[in-house]
Design an enzyme around this catalytic site. Structure first.
Site, mmCIF file in Angstrom:
data_model
loop_
_atom_site.group_PDB
_atom_site.id
_atom_site.type_symbol
_atom_site.label_atom_id
_atom_site.label_comp_id
_atom_site.label_asym_id
_atom_site.label_seq_id
_atom_site.Cartn_x
_atom_site.Cartn_y
_atom_site.Cartn_z
ATOM 1 C CD GLU A 67 -2.708 1.211 2.553
ATOM 2 O OE1 GLU A 67 -3.780 1.837 2.523
ATOM 3 O OE2 GLU A 67 -2.304 0.595 3.569
ATOM 4 C CE LYS A 121 -7.636 1.336 3.415
ATOM 5 N NZ LYS A 121 -6.442 1.962 4.049
ATOM 6 C CB CYS A 134 -4.720 -1.214 4.452
ATOM 7 S SG CYS A 134 -3.871 -0.929 6.026
#
Length: 284
Positions: A43, A119, A160
């Site tokens: 990331e 995301k 994440c």
């Protein structure tokens, strides 16, 4: 393809974008030379994880945009090495330029864009005396799960904090994913407590492989990063992992382990769909 090698490039991120792009290029090439057919980046590999850099380092996927140096490099190296690259994540401007996303771009062996995952679950945390950070102050949230076919099988993507939500992994399993890749940058507190636990849980619950890739701990940014990029098998066992320094993890994925695990413990058949159900709104 039943067996293949995966490369997890745990990169040190600096405030210099050119240095980051060159470092990623060399790492991908090294992983490919070691036999990796699939390479995963961390990331925010082109940009320190800090609000001071997100907008300045952001790119937009446009073949005519010469400033998109990170994306052009990923496309070029994927084509040159004939591999698939899960390009971690970078800050991405929307097509109109009005919104900023934390986005993973995936490029196939011909250099074409295979998929793009924005995301979905933004990381907002306020732990007094430890860390305070609100990703939602800068980024907009994505709204679509991302699953795609490659020469190494069907893959799902999360970034994440997406790993904290088991529903997304369940959806990917239901859609036929055999591997979920999670580029991530957990901090020292959440990393020590949750990073390994979450990976093993997602793999075990869904009886598939999970691969994570983090920046190294010495990366610049708003907080210190945990590191420990890892590959987990369908039994929740760690196949390979790293410490916190810059490194490249090369490991073998053997999809026969999925069949063995699912036949041994057929949890899909045992699931009580008369009591509860997973609803995939994108297929309705």
């Amino acid at each position: 393809m039943i067996q293949f090698k995966i490369g997890l490039c745990q990169l040190s991120v600096t405030p210099e974008k050119t240095i980051n792009v060159d470092n990623a290029r060399r790492s991908i090439q090294f992983a490919s030379k070691r036999g990796a057919a699939l390479v995963v980046l961390p990331e925010m590999w082109n940009c320190p994880y800090s609000t001071d850099y997100f907008e300045r380092f952001a790119e937009k996927f446009d073949e005519k945009d010469s400033t998109a140096t990170s994306l052009k490099m990923l496309s070029e190296v994927a084509c040159e090495e004939r591999i698939t690259i899960v390009g971690g994540s970078i800050p991405e401007w929307s097509s109109g330029g009005g919104k900023l996303y934390n986005t993973c771009f995936v490029f196939g062996p011909n250099g074409d864009l295979l998929a793009k995952h924005r995301k979905m679950h933004l990381f907002d945390i306020n732990a007094p005396g430890d860390i305070s950070f609100n990703e939602s102050d800068t980024f907009s949230a994505g709204s679509s799960p991302t699953i795609f076919d490659t020469h190494v099988g069907r893959i799902g993507i999360g970034i994440c904090h997406d790993i904290r939500f088991p529903e997304l992994a369940m959806l990917y399993r239901a859609r036929g994913a055999r591997l979920i890749c999670y580029p991530g940058a957990f901090n020292m507190s959440t990393g020590e407590a949750l990073w390994e636990l979450e990976q093993r849980a997602r793999a075990l619950d869904n009886q598939l492989f999970v691969a994570t890739c983090s920046p190294s701990r010495d990366s610049d940014g708003s907080y210190q990063i945990w590191g420990h990029s890892t590959l987990v098998n369908p039994l929740g066992e760690i196949i390979a992992t790293s410490e916190h320094d810059q490194t490249i993890v090369i490991a073998e994925v053997d999809y026969s382990a999925i069949q063995y695990t699912r036949e041994s413990i057929p949890i899909v058949k045992q699931r009580r769909s008369d009591v509860y159900q997973l609803i995939d709104y994108h297929t309705l």
